[in-house]
Design a protein around this motif. Structure first.
Motif, PDB file in Angstrom:
ATOM      1  N   TYR A  77       0.874  -1.187   0.000  1.00  0.00           N
ATOM      2  CA  TYR A  77       0.000   0.000   0.000  1.00  0.00           C
ATOM      3  C   TYR A  77       0.907   1.233   0.000  1.00  0.00           C
ATOM      4  CZ  TYR A  77      -3.715   3.222   1.578  1.00  0.00           C
ATOM      5  OH  TYR A  77      -4.612   4.260   1.680  1.00  0.00           O
ATOM      6  N   PRO A  78       1.127   1.809  -1.177  1.00  0.00           N
ATOM      7  CA  PRO A  78       2.053   2.942  -1.253  1.00  0.00           C
ATOM      8  C   PRO A  78       1.348   4.283  -1.097  1.00  0.00           C
ATOM      9  CG  PRO A  78       1.454   2.259  -3.454  1.00  0.00           C
ATOM     10  CD  PRO A  78       0.603   1.442  -2.510  1.00  0.00           C
ATOM     11  N   GLY A  79       2.086   5.263  -0.624  1.00  0.00           N
ATOM     12  CA  GLY A  79       1.534   6.610  -0.535  1.00  0.00           C
ATOM     13  C   GLY A  79       2.510   7.533   0.155  1.00  0.00           C
ATOM     14  N   SER A  80       2.125   8.802   0.237  1.00  0.00           N
ATOM     15  CA  SER A  80       2.976   9.772   0.929  1.00  0.00           C
ATOM     16  C   SER A  80       2.692   9.757   2.428  1.00  0.00           C
ATOM     17  CB  SER A  80       2.729  11.192   0.409  1.00  0.00           C
ATOM     18  OG  SER A  80       2.627  11.186  -0.978  1.00  0.00           O
ATOM     19  N   PHE A  81       1.432   9.555   2.778  1.00  0.00           N
ATOM     20  CA  PHE A  81       1.023   9.474   4.191  1.00  0.00           C
ATOM     21  C   PHE A  81       1.573  10.646   5.014  1.00  0.00           C
ATOM     22  CE2 PHE A  81       1.367   5.080   2.553  1.00  0.00           C
ATOM     23  CZ  PHE A  81       0.036   4.748   2.598  1.00  0.00           C
TER      24      PHE A  81
ATOM     25  N   GLY B 137      -8.815   7.795   6.837  1.00  0.00           N
ATOM     26  CA  GLY B 137      -9.181   7.317   5.496  1.00  0.00           C
ATOM     27  C   GLY B 137      -8.208   6.237   5.048  1.00  0.00           C
ATOM     28  N   HIS B 138      -6.895   6.498   5.224  1.00  0.00           N
ATOM     29  CA  HIS B 138      -5.877   5.489   4.896  1.00  0.00           C
ATOM     30  C   HIS B 138      -6.048   4.249   5.782  1.00  0.00           C
ATOM     31  CE1 HIS B 138      -3.286   9.229   3.902  1.00  0.00           C
ATOM     32  NE2 HIS B 138      -3.471   8.633   2.739  1.00  0.00           N
TER      33      HIS B 138
ATOM     34  N   ILE C 114      -8.712   1.893   4.787  1.00  0.00           N
ATOM     35  CA  ILE C 114      -8.344   1.060   3.628  1.00  0.00           C
ATOM     36  C   ILE C 114      -7.438  -0.090   4.101  1.00  0.00           C
ATOM     37  CG2 ILE C 114      -7.016   1.029   1.442  1.00  0.00           C
ATOM     38  CD1 ILE C 114      -9.677   2.511   1.115  1.00  0.00           C
TER      39      ILE C 114
ATOM     40  N   ARG D 116      -4.651   0.411  -3.501  1.00  0.00           N
ATOM     41  CA  ARG D 116      -4.861   1.859  -3.506  1.00  0.00           C
ATOM     42  C   ARG D 116      -6.297   2.160  -3.108  1.00  0.00           C
ATOM     43  NH1 ARG D 116      -0.811   5.520  -3.728  1.00  0.00           N
ATOM     44  NH2 ARG D 116      -1.909   6.904  -5.150  1.00  0.00           N
ATOM     45  N   GLY D 117      -6.505   3.337  -2.556  1.00  0.00           N
ATOM     46  CA  GLY D 117      -7.859   3.758  -2.188  1.00  0.00           C
ATOM     47  C   GLY D 117      -8.375   4.753  -3.218  1.00  0.00           C
TER      48      GLY D 117
ATOM     49  N   ARG E 265     -11.268   7.828  -3.810  1.00  0.00           N
ATOM     50  CA  ARG E 265     -12.277   8.696  -3.204  1.00  0.00           C
ATOM     51  C   ARG E 265     -13.229   9.265  -4.244  1.00  0.00           C
ATOM     52  NH1 ARG E 265      -7.635  11.967  -0.366  1.00  0.00           N
ATOM     53  NH2 ARG E 265      -6.775  11.238  -2.329  1.00  0.00           N
TER      54      ARG E 265
ATOM     55  N   GLU F 150      -5.280   7.465 -10.820  1.00  0.00           N
ATOM     56  CA  GLU F 150      -4.993   6.079 -10.440  1.00  0.00           C
ATOM     57  C   GLU F 150      -5.000   5.154 -11.657  1.00  0.00           C
ATOM     58  OE1 GLU F 150      -4.001   5.033  -7.577  1.00  0.00           O
ATOM     59  OE2 GLU F 150      -4.356   6.814  -6.370  1.00  0.00           O
TER      60      GLU F 150
ATOM     61  N   THR G 129     -13.335   4.335  -0.905  1.00  0.00           N
ATOM     62  CA  THR G 129     -13.331   4.904   0.435  1.00  0.00           C
ATOM     63  C   THR G 129     -14.682   4.679   1.104  1.00  0.00           C
ATOM     64  OG1 THR G 129     -12.997   6.930   1.682  1.00  0.00           O
ATOM     65  CG2 THR G 129     -14.139   7.158  -0.386  1.00  0.00           C
TER      66      THR G 129
ATOM     67  N   TYR H  13     -15.243   9.125   4.846  1.00  0.00           N
ATOM     68  CA  TYR H  13     -13.859   9.584   4.658  1.00  0.00           C
ATOM     69  C   TYR H  13     -13.615  10.152   3.260  1.00  0.00           C
ATOM     70  CZ  TYR H  13     -13.055   6.814   8.875  1.00  0.00           C
ATOM     71  OH  TYR H  13     -13.111   6.305  10.140  1.00  0.00           O
TER      72      TYR H  13
ATOM     73  N   LEU I 176     -11.676  13.297   2.977  1.00  0.00           N
ATOM     74  CA  LEU I 176     -10.491  13.381   3.822  1.00  0.00           C
ATOM     75  C   LEU I 176      -9.194  13.191   3.034  1.00  0.00           C
ATOM     76  CD1 LEU I 176      -9.473  13.632   6.696  1.00  0.00           C
ATOM     77  CD2 LEU I 176     -10.022  11.230   7.069  1.00  0.00           C
TER      78      LEU I 176
HETATM   79  P1  ADP Z   1      -0.286   9.704  -2.805  1.00  0.00           P
HETATM   80  O1  ADP Z   1       0.634  10.779  -2.356  1.00  0.00           O
HETATM   81  O2  ADP Z   1       0.349   8.580  -3.532  1.00  0.00           O
HETATM   82  O3  ADP Z   1      -1.603  10.164  -3.435  1.00  0.00           O
HETATM   83  P2  ADP Z   1      -1.602   9.445  -0.286  1.00  0.00           P
HETATM   84  O4  ADP Z   1      -0.780   9.320   0.924  1.00  0.00           O
HETATM   85  O5  ADP Z   1      -2.328  10.719  -0.500  1.00  0.00           O
HETATM   86  O6  ADP Z   1      -0.703   9.016  -1.482  1.00  0.00           O
HETATM   87  O7  ADP Z   1      -2.653   8.248  -0.324  1.00  0.00           O
HETATM   88  C1  ADP Z   1      -2.284   6.912  -0.473  1.00  0.00           C
HETATM   89  C2  ADP Z   1      -3.471   6.121  -0.988  1.00  0.00           C
HETATM   90  O8  ADP Z   1      -4.557   6.228  -0.084  1.00  0.00           O
HETATM   91  C3  ADP Z   1      -4.010   6.583  -2.320  1.00  0.00           C
HETATM   92  O9  ADP Z   1      -4.456   5.450  -3.039  1.00  0.00           O
HETATM   93  C4  ADP Z   1      -5.158   7.462  -1.948  1.00  0.00           C
HETATM   94  O10 ADP Z   1      -6.138   7.552  -2.974  1.00  0.00           O
HETATM   95  C5  ADP Z   1      -5.689   6.711  -0.749  1.00  0.00           C
HETATM   96  N1  ADP Z   1      -6.449   7.580   0.150  1.00  0.00           N
HETATM   97  C6  ADP Z   1      -6.086   8.777   0.657  1.00  0.00           C
HETATM   98  N2  ADP Z   1      -7.043   9.298   1.438  1.00  0.00           N
HETATM   99  C7  ADP Z   1      -8.069   8.396   1.422  1.00  0.00           C
HETATM  100  C8  ADP Z   1      -9.382   8.357   1.997  1.00  0.00           C
HETATM  101  N3  ADP Z   1      -9.838   9.365   2.735  1.00  0.00           N
HETATM  102  N4  ADP Z   1     -10.150   7.269   1.757  1.00  0.00           N
HETATM  103  C9  ADP Z   1      -9.680   6.270   0.971  1.00  0.00           C
HETATM  104  N5  ADP Z   1      -8.477   6.251   0.384  1.00  0.00           N
HETATM  105  C10 ADP Z   1      -7.675   7.292   0.600  1.00  0.00           C
END
Ligand code: ADP
Length: 170
Positions: free
Chosen positions: A7-11, A17-18, A21, A89-90, A92, A100, A121, A125, A128
């Motif tokens: 599960y990649p992302g910047s977080f 929300g994350h 998922i 990936r999530g 929204r 995506e 999502t 959320y 969010l």
């Molecule tokens: P990125 O910088 O790659 O967009 P994020 O940290 O923003 O990464 O998010 C990581 C993943 O989590 C992405 O797939 C994003 O769509 C999903 N995500 C972020 N916020 C939510 C939320 N509120 N509900 C569901 N999925 C989310």
């Protein structure tokens, strides 16, 4: 065979929300690796990569099936290095979908074995994002029910270090 999803992302920072998922993903996969990407310019992120790793590790400290790691470079290479073939990936909004779709097709082109699994999502959320959390926090608003307490604590620590209550995200 153990089913591992990355599960990649910047977080920056992680939100409920994350987390939602991840928790739902745990019902589908044996293991989830939360892979925190270095932003192209890490200066743009509020929390350093080390802080983001430490925050997320704290949140999932009792969950043996979750690993937390930073990663650099191409996601496809990282996923391969973990002997995994699934990216979680999530989604929204429609705006998320376009980006995506493009990313998942580009990744598939680079590694045809890779599957990207999207989870919608939970409605509550859908608004969010990490950016909205930073905005609310920097303006002194409450983010209760949106992020775990550890995020707020770390945020306040960083603000104190910077000795300012005015934060610019530029
Ligand atoms: P990125 O910088 O790659 O967009 P994020 O940290 O923003 O990464 O998010 C990581 C993943 O989590 C992405 O797939 C994003 O769509 C999903 N995500 C972020 N916020 C939510 C939320 N509120 N509900 C569901 N999925 C989310």
């Amino acid at each position: 065979m153990i089913k591992t999803a990355v599960y990649p992302g910047s977080f920056d920072p992680i939100t409920y929300g994350h987390i939602n998922i991840i928790e739902r993903g745990m019902k589908l996969f044996d293991k989830i690796i939360i892979a925190i990407s270095y932003n192209q310019s890490d200066k743009k992120s509020f929390f350093s990569i080390e802080e983001r790793v430490s925050i997320i590790k704290k949140i999932f400290k009792n969950e043996k099936r979750i690993a937390v790691e930073p990663f650099k470079g191409l996601l496809v290479d990282y996923v391969k290095s973990k002997n995994a073939e699934i990216v979680l990936r999530g989604l929204r909004t429609v705006a998320d979908f376009e980006f995506e779709l493009q990313m998942s097709l580009a990744n598939k082109k680079m590694n045809s074995k890779l599957e990207t699994i999207f989870m919608m999502t939970e409605g509550k959320y859908s608004f969010l994002s990490s950016s909205i959390i930073k905005e609310i926090l920097s303006l002194g608003g409450s983010v209760r029910d949106l992020v775990p307490d550890v995020v707020v604590e770390k945020f306040n620590e960083r603000l104190r270090e910077r000795k300012t209550d005015i934060v610019s995200w530029e």
